[in-house]
Write a protein that holds these residues in place. Structure first.
Motif, mmCIF file in Angstrom:
data_model
loop_
_atom_site.group_PDB
_atom_site.id
_atom_site.type_symbol
_atom_site.label_atom_id
_atom_site.label_comp_id
_atom_site.label_asym_id
_atom_site.label_seq_id
_atom_site.Cartn_x
_atom_site.Cartn_y
_atom_site.Cartn_z
ATOM 1 N N GLU A 233 -5.123 1.160 -3.916
ATOM 2 C CA GLU A 233 -4.898 -0.239 -4.307
ATOM 3 C C GLU A 233 -4.395 -1.124 -3.173
ATOM 4 O O GLU A 233 -4.303 -2.359 -3.330
ATOM 5 C CB GLU A 233 -3.946 -0.317 -5.501
ATOM 6 C CG GLU A 233 -2.578 0.284 -5.290
ATOM 7 C CD GLU A 233 -2.496 1.731 -5.741
ATOM 8 O OE1 GLU A 233 -1.452 2.120 -6.291
ATOM 9 O OE2 GLU A 233 -3.481 2.484 -5.524
ATOM 10 N N TYR A 234 -4.095 -0.537 -2.008
ATOM 11 C CA TYR A 234 -3.600 -1.325 -0.875
ATOM 12 C C TYR A 234 -4.598 -1.360 0.282
ATOM 13 O O TYR A 234 -4.259 -1.810 1.375
ATOM 14 C CB TYR A 234 -2.272 -0.760 -0.377
ATOM 15 C CG TYR A 234 -1.106 -1.067 -1.286
ATOM 16 C CD1 TYR A 234 -0.315 -2.195 -1.088
ATOM 17 C CD2 TYR A 234 -0.794 -0.227 -2.357
ATOM 18 C CE1 TYR A 234 0.757 -2.481 -1.919
ATOM 19 C CE2 TYR A 234 0.273 -0.503 -3.197
ATOM 20 C CZ TYR A 234 1.038 -1.635 -2.972
ATOM 21 O OH TYR A 234 2.096 -1.918 -3.808
ATOM 22 N N ARG A 235 -5.823 -0.906 0.044
ATOM 23 C CA ARG A 235 -6.805 -0.871 1.114
ATOM 24 C C ARG A 235 -7.421 -2.258 1.362
ATOM 25 O O ARG A 235 -7.242 -3.173 0.586
ATOM 26 C CB ARG A 235 -7.905 0.148 0.781
ATOM 27 C CG ARG A 235 -7.405 1.585 0.849
ATOM 28 C CD ARG A 235 -8.426 2.577 0.350
ATOM 29 N NE ARG A 235 -7.879 3.947 0.380
ATOM 30 C CZ ARG A 235 -8.383 4.956 -0.294
ATOM 31 N NH1 ARG A 235 -9.455 4.793 -1.056
ATOM 32 N NH2 ARG A 235 -7.820 6.157 -0.225
ATOM 33 N N ARG A 236 -8.130 -2.356 2.463
ATOM 34 C CA ARG A 236 -8.840 -3.576 2.874
ATOM 35 C C ARG A 236 -7.880 -4.737 3.119
ATOM 36 O O ARG A 236 -8.193 -5.897 2.844
ATOM 37 C CB ARG A 236 -9.903 -3.964 1.833
ATOM 38 C CG ARG A 236 -10.914 -2.860 1.586
ATOM 39 C CD ARG A 236 -12.060 -3.301 0.697
ATOM 40 N NE ARG A 236 -12.941 -2.200 0.409
ATOM 41 C CZ ARG A 236 -13.892 -1.733 1.230
ATOM 42 N NH1 ARG A 236 -14.051 -2.305 2.415
ATOM 43 N NH2 ARG A 236 -14.658 -0.723 0.880
ATOM 44 N N ARG A 237 -6.718 -4.422 3.653
ATOM 45 C CA ARG A 237 -5.740 -5.451 4.017
ATOM 46 C C ARG A 237 -5.353 -5.352 5.496
ATOM 47 O O ARG A 237 -4.410 -6.013 5.935
ATOM 48 C CB ARG A 237 -4.484 -5.330 3.148
ATOM 49 C CG ARG A 237 -4.760 -5.388 1.650
ATOM 50 C CD ARG A 237 -3.471 -5.356 0.841
ATOM 51 N NE ARG A 237 -3.740 -5.200 -0.579
ATOM 52 C CZ ARG A 237 -2.811 -5.277 -1.537
ATOM 53 N NH1 ARG A 237 -1.541 -5.502 -1.204
ATOM 54 N NH2 ARG A 237 -3.129 -5.113 -2.807
ATOM 55 N N GLY A 238 -6.065 -4.510 6.233
ATOM 56 C CA GLY A 238 -5.783 -4.345 7.652
ATOM 57 C C GLY A 238 -4.583 -3.480 7.959
ATOM 58 O O GLY A 238 -4.123 -3.427 9.105
ATOM 59 N N LEU A 239 -4.067 -2.772 6.953
ATOM 60 C CA LEU A 239 -2.848 -1.988 7.146
ATOM 61 C C LEU A 239 -3.079 -0.732 7.981
ATOM 62 O O LEU A 239 -2.214 -0.333 8.765
ATOM 63 C CB LEU A 239 -2.252 -1.619 5.785
ATOM 64 C CG LEU A 239 -1.846 -2.809 4.898
ATOM 65 C CD1 LEU A 239 -1.398 -2.331 3.527
ATOM 66 C CD2 LEU A 239 -0.745 -3.616 5.574
#
Length: 303
Positions: A233-239
């Motif tokens: 759920e935290y992917r595709r945020r550049g993390l």
């Protein structure tokens, strides 16, 4: 171990132009193996190692087979012999397989070793994945990361964060095609061994939850990143990119300038492009050849 490490590197250099093994790494990997049942070294009449096979059981559902043949002793039946040995040993160790589950053997070969590929195909193996080794030579210290609001790093403290870190790892890689089930105890045993350094473990928090992990370790005079993972759920945020940047900086601060990692070339999260964008390049690539040894339940269908 020294002779085996030298042999592994001899084959790697013949194929890729560079070594890929460190003696301490081989010692660590062999530490938990029943060596007579897991490793075979074939010598010629002069005592030189000309072939080898290492067989590793993964939770009773998968056997990982790593075979090598000396470049000057190929096409003499040694490849056939070590494959036969690995399958025979796996069969003899049937009691280690999980009852009722499908058992498969994964044999890893370099993508440029066409002779090995042809041999495995004749033996009933199918190519299921290609894994690539990525590498970077750091020329300067990466910039310090400015984390987005709400995200922060928490230093890993052994004994406090073990379970949280493991849970994030399991969640991040739950869909990975070959991630055979591992217990917390198995993870601790394999992680807290050798020259591990938790200062190279990046632990990203959000709302007091571990949502990202990046695990680095020193290997001789280079660095290795075992995994980079973000819970779905935290992917595709550049993390993931920021975690790599953070870990590269930590390697730099320890005087390590060369860092490598492995990646599935069909990774769903487009990891290869991420690593290329970070300045990494491909140094090695390997095919995963799979053969079913026993039919049964597929552990991947478990919740």
């Amino acid at each position: 171990i020294t002779r085996a490490t030298d042999f592994f590197n001899l084959v790697e250099i013949s194929e890729w132009g560079m070594p890929d093994f460190d003696e301490s790494e081989v010692e660590e990997e062999w530490a938990d193996l029943d060596l007579p049942k897991s490793v075979v070294l074939v010598e010629d009449e002069g005592g030189q190692i000309v072939a080898s096979m290492t067989l590793v059981n993964s939770d009773g559902v998968t056997w990982d087979a790593f075979g090598y043949v000396h470049p000057e002793h190929q096409k003499q039946g040694l490849g056939q012999w070590i494959i036969d040995w690995s399958e025979a040993i796996a069969g003899d160790r049937e009691d280690e397989a999980r009852e009722g589950y499908r058992v498969e053997i994964l044999n890893f070969t370099s993508t440029i070793n066409t002779a090995a590929q042809d041999l495995l195909a004749v033996r009933g193996y199918d190519v299921v994945k290609v894994f690539r080794r990525m590498r970077i030579e750091l020329l300067e210290r990466p910039e310090s990361v400015n984390w987005p609001e709400g995200y922060e790093l928490r230093p890993f403290v052994e004994g406090r964060d073990d379970q949280f870190y493991f849970d994030a790892l399991q969640t991040a890689f739950a869909e990975h095609w070959s991630s055979a089930p591992r217990t917390f105890e198995q993870w601790r045993k394999s992680s807290f061994t050798g020259d591990y350094d938790t200062n190279l473990w990046v632990q990203l928090m959000h709302d007091d939850r571990v949502i990202g992990i990046c695990s680095g370790k020193p290997v001789a005079d280079t660095g290795w990143i075992g995994f980079v993972g973000i819970v779905p759920e935290y992917r595709r945020r550049g993390l993931a990119k920021l975690m790599l940047q953070e870990d590269f900086a930590r390697f730099w601060d320890k005087g390590i300038r060369t860092v490598g990692l492995g990646v599935d070339s069909e990774n769903r999260q487009s990891a290869i492009q991420l690593y290329l964008n970070m300045g990494m390049h491909e140094s090695h690539s390997y095919e995963t050849n799979r053969k079913i040894l026993r039919e049964g339940l597929d552990w991947r269908n478990e919740e």
